[in-house]
Design an enzyme around this catalytic site. Structure first.
Site, PDB file in Angstrom:
ATOM      1  N   ARG A 111       0.904  -1.074   0.014  1.00 18.91           N
ATOM      2  CA  ARG A 111      -0.042  -0.074  -0.033  1.00 18.91           C
ATOM      3  C   ARG A 111       0.969   1.129  -0.071  1.00 18.91           C
ATOM      4  NH1 ARG A 111      -5.700   1.087   3.221  1.00 18.91           N
ATOM      5  NH2 ARG A 111      -6.132  -0.266   1.480  1.00 18.91           N
ATOM      6  N   HIS A 138      -6.863   1.052  -6.821  1.00 18.22           N
ATOM      7  CA  HIS A 138      -7.120   0.288  -5.979  1.00 18.22           C
ATOM      8  C   HIS A 138      -8.043  -0.972  -6.554  1.00 18.22           C
ATOM      9  CE1 HIS A 138      -7.593  -1.325  -1.959  1.00 18.22           C
ATOM     10  NE2 HIS A 138      -8.466  -0.394  -1.398  1.00 18.22           N
ATOM     11  N   GLN A 141      -9.793  -3.845  -4.406  1.00 15.95           N
ATOM     12  CA  GLN A 141     -10.969  -3.524  -4.047  1.00 15.95           C
ATOM     13  C   GLN A 141     -11.876  -3.697  -5.034  1.00 15.95           C
ATOM     14  OE1 GLN A 141     -11.987  -2.202  -0.722  1.00 15.95           O
ATOM     15  NE2 GLN A 141     -13.756  -2.555  -1.682  1.00 15.95           N
ATOM     16  N   ASP A 229     -17.348   6.811  -2.342  1.00 16.81           N
ATOM     17  CA  ASP A 229     -16.142   6.446  -1.427  1.00 16.81           C
ATOM     18  C   ASP A 229     -15.999   7.719  -0.703  1.00 16.81           C
ATOM     19  OD1 ASP A 229     -14.044   5.534  -0.244  1.00 16.81           O
ATOM     20  OD2 ASP A 229     -12.571   5.965  -2.099  1.00 16.81           O
ATOM     21  N   CYS A 268     -16.314   1.083  -0.370  1.00 13.34           N
ATOM     22  CA  CYS A 268     -15.007   0.277   0.027  1.00 13.34           C
ATOM     23  C   CYS A 268     -14.898   0.214   1.469  1.00 13.34           C
ATOM     24  CB  CYS A 268     -13.945   0.776  -0.793  1.00 13.34           C
ATOM     25  SG  CYS A 268     -13.414   2.448  -0.506  1.00 13.34           S
ATOM     26  N   ARG A 296     -13.413  -8.902   0.258  1.00  8.00           N
ATOM     27  CA  ARG A 296     -12.025  -8.679   0.148  1.00  8.00           C
ATOM     28  C   ARG A 296     -11.200 -10.032   0.282  1.00  8.00           C
ATOM     29  NH1 ARG A 296      -9.812  -3.630   0.383  1.00  8.00           N
ATOM     30  NH2 ARG A 296      -8.104  -4.689  -0.505  1.00  8.00           N
TER      31      ARG A 296
HETATM   32  N1   CP Z   1     -11.179  -0.552   1.618  1.00  6.82           N
HETATM   33  C1   CP Z   1     -10.056  -0.674   1.891  1.00  6.82           C
HETATM   34  O1   CP Z   1      -9.084  -0.989   1.271  1.00  6.82           O
HETATM   35  O2   CP Z   1      -9.859  -0.658   3.418  1.00  6.82           O
HETATM   36  P1   CP Z   1      -8.634  -0.384   4.248  1.00  6.82           P
HETATM   37  O3   CP Z   1      -8.209   0.892   4.087  1.00  6.82           O
HETATM   38  O4   CP Z   1      -9.241  -0.641   5.624  1.00  6.82           O
HETATM   39  O5   CP Z   1      -7.587  -1.354   3.761  1.00  6.82           O
HETATM   40  N1  NVA Z   2     -10.118   6.275  -1.465  1.00 10.11           N
HETATM   41  C1  NVA Z   2      -9.697   6.006  -0.201  1.00 10.11           C
HETATM   42  C2  NVA Z   2      -9.981   4.635  -0.327  1.00 10.11           C
HETATM   43  C3  NVA Z   2      -9.633   3.725   1.094  1.00 10.11           C
HETATM   44  C4  NVA Z   2     -10.040   2.433   1.065  1.00 10.11           C
HETATM   45  C5  NVA Z   2      -8.468   6.283   0.084  1.00 10.11           C
HETATM   46  O1  NVA Z   2      -7.466   6.331  -0.954  1.00 10.11           O
HETATM   47  O2  NVA Z   2      -8.007   6.643   1.372  1.00 10.11           O
END
Ligand code: CP
Ligand code: NVA
Length: 310
Positions: A111, A138, A141, A229, A268, A296
């Protein structure tokens, strides 16, 4: 683990062919049906000796825990590291990190703050690299999101999904999925928060059915699914400005009533009630967000099985 000439990275859905995206979603459905005990035929050879290293430059609940448990259910092991635990936090390059981790581990999930970090990691790693979210996309997701859609609405090909809100990283992966899986995506967002024009250009080149407009009601009209989101993604600092721009894009019961009668709602998570979505919609009968979060885990098993060569 089997030696692959080119590692099967999962960097973005547009970098996979349509059959592979379809296969991963189908495998996610099968993994869910199988439960905790993954059928031997779906386990990569040598998985019992395999280790997934997970690197986090940003917080995570779902991605971290679902990848960890997915790898364990497949029969492998995991190491989870915050980037500050690594010499990366003291200036060692991502390229050097990739080469070293490739000598120990069997796959890396990251990440990353910047998409370029993911791409550098993949360029220098000899093992599969998986995108666990970047500032640009992502994909894992959206694989789980498509799985969730199909559980309620049947095959996604030919259906219409409405994205309402920020044209962010998750929206971009929805755009990639729309092209690869052949569904219509209607995005409603403030013009200044529209998805990256390069992604729009790619969709058009591929002949995808994705529209981008500022009209939330128009995007949602008759759609099988409404998705939103957070208005402020991790790493964004202009929260007050974004909230002001995005206020007309809150998903409430009135907006949901414009979608198809049996439309579902996806998010998400994490969600911010009474900002991008009302508690009424998030907790209401059309919401599938808890199934989406669960999926997930199943989608991650499908991703890992593909990346590790099953
Ligand atoms: N939706 C998602 O990726 O959640 P997290 O940020 O908790 O991993
Ligand atoms: N768009 C959000 C998604 C979190 C899972 C972010 O990047 O924070």
């Amino acid at each position: 683990m089997p030696t692959l000439s080119a590692p099967r990275h999962l960097l973005d859905l547009h970098l996979l062919d349509a059959a592979t995206v379809r296969r991963i979603v189908d495998d996610a459905h099968t993994m869910k049906r199988a439960g905790k005990r993954v059928p031997p035929a779906m386990r990569p050879a040598g998985i019992e000796d395999a280790v997934l290293v997970m690197i986090f430059e940003k917080p995570s609940t779902r991605t971290r825990v679902s990848f960890d448990i997915a790898m364990r259910q497949l029969g492998g092991q995991t190491i989870a590291l915050n980037h500050t635990d690594l010499q990366l936090g003291r200036g060692e390059t991502i390229a050097d990190t990739a080469r070293v981790l490739s000598r120990y581990a069997d796959a890396i999930m990251i990440r990353a703050n910047k998409h370029a970090t993911l791409l550098d990691l993949a360029e220098y790693a000899d093992i599969p690299v998986i995108n666990g979210l970047t500032d640009e996309s992502h994909p894992c997701q959206v694989l789980a999101d498509v799985q969730t859609f199909e559980e309620s609405c049947g095959p996604i090909a030919g259906k219409t999904v409405a994205w309402v809100g920020d044209g962010n990283n998750v929206a971009v992966s929805w755009m990639h999925a729309a092209v690869r899986l052949g569904f219509s995506l209607r995005i409603a967002c403030p013009p200044s928060l529209a998805p990256d024009p390069k992604v729009v250009e790619w969709v058009n080149k591929e002949g995808g059915d994705v529209s981008i407009d500022s009209d939330a009601a128009g995007a949602v009209a008759g759609a099988a699914c409404v998705v939103t989101d957070t208005w402020v993604s991790m790493g964004q600092t202009d929260a007050a400005h974004r909230k002001q721009l995005l206020a007309p894009y809150a998903v409430d019961a009135k907006l949901m009533s414009m979608a198809a009668k049996d439309a579902i709602f996806l998010h998400c998570l994490p969600a911010y009630r009474e900002h991008e979505v009302t508690a009424e919609v998030l907790e209401g009968p059309q919401s599938r967000v808890w199934d989406e979060a669960e999926n997930r885990l199943h989608a991650q098993k499908a991703v890992l099985a593909w990346c590790l060569g099953a």
